[in-house]
Scaffold this motif. Structure first.
Motif, short mmCIF file in Angstrom:
data_model
loop_
_atom_site.label_atom_id
_atom_site.label_comp_id
_atom_site.label_asym_id
_atom_site.label_seq_id
_atom_site.Cartn_x
_atom_site.Cartn_y
_atom_site.Cartn_z
N UNK A 207 2.26 7.23 -2.05
CA UNK A 207 0.82 7.00 -2.04
C UNK A 207 0.53 5.51 -2.12
N UNK A 208 1.27 4.79 -2.97
CA UNK A 208 1.08 3.35 -3.10
C UNK A 208 1.32 2.65 -1.77
N UNK A 209 2.31 3.08 -1.04
CA UNK A 209 2.64 2.43 0.24
C UNK A 209 1.64 2.83 1.32
N UNK A 210 1.42 4.11 1.50
CA UNK A 210 0.63 4.60 2.62
C UNK A 210 -0.88 4.41 2.42
N UNK B 127 -0.30 -0.59 2.89
CA UNK B 127 -0.44 -0.93 4.31
C UNK B 127 -1.90 -1.19 4.71
N UNK B 128 -2.85 -0.31 4.36
CA UNK B 128 -4.25 -0.63 4.71
C UNK B 128 -4.76 -1.90 4.04
N UNK C 67 -2.49 -8.16 -3.82
CA UNK C 67 -2.60 -6.76 -4.24
C UNK C 67 -1.77 -5.86 -3.33
N UNK C 68 -1.91 -6.04 -2.04
CA UNK C 68 -1.20 -5.15 -1.11
C UNK C 68 0.30 -5.37 -1.17
N UNK C 69 0.74 -6.61 -1.32
CA UNK C 69 2.17 -6.87 -1.43
C UNK C 69 2.74 -6.28 -2.72
#
Length: 130
Positions: free
Chosen positions: A49-52, A56-57, A25-27
């Motif tokens: 927003x998708x990245x931050x 990353x979290x 999911x995060x990748x």
């Protein structure tokens, strides 16, 4: 030691699979965020927003889950404590998802059920070990 020797490997496997799913999911969030980062207006904002917020979290959470799974596999006490903290964090995330006015509230309810079951199992293991 775990109370039931035949089931002692199931929980680390579940935690590891869950961590792998979080990693995927995060990748995906990072990939889609990075491919759309140069967009203008809302497209670029959504990518940021998708990245931050998500990418990353979520990647950090996935790595912590995988580390926890390895510790649980080796039957380390610190891994049970780490699993407890991660299950509480997952419960908080699931509650936030379930109360958000979106189309994915069912994901939040599934996360709540998963977190409560994990918390029950972890507390049971911690009580047995003492």
């Amino acid at each position: 030691m775990y109370p039931q020797s035949q089931n002692r490997r199931l929980f680390p496997i579940i935690v590891g699979v869950y961590g792998a799913l979080w990693a995927v999911f995060s990748l995906l969030m990072l990939f889609f965020g990075l491919t759309n980062i140069s967009g203008r207006g809302m497209e670029g904002l959504a990518a940021q927003v998708a990245i931050i917020v998500f990418g990353i979290p979520s990647l950090i959470f996935a790595v912590l889950l995988l580390v926890c799974a390895v510790g649980l596999w080796q039957e380390k006490r610190w891994a049970l404590v780490m699993a407890l903290v991660l299950a509480i964090l997952n419960l908080a995330i699931a509650v936030l998802i379930s109360i958000a006015p979106t189309d994915i509230t069912y994901v939040g309810f599934g996360g709540i059920v998963l977190s409560v079951v994990a918390l029950w199992y972890i507390v049971k293991q911690l009580r047995f070990r003492d």
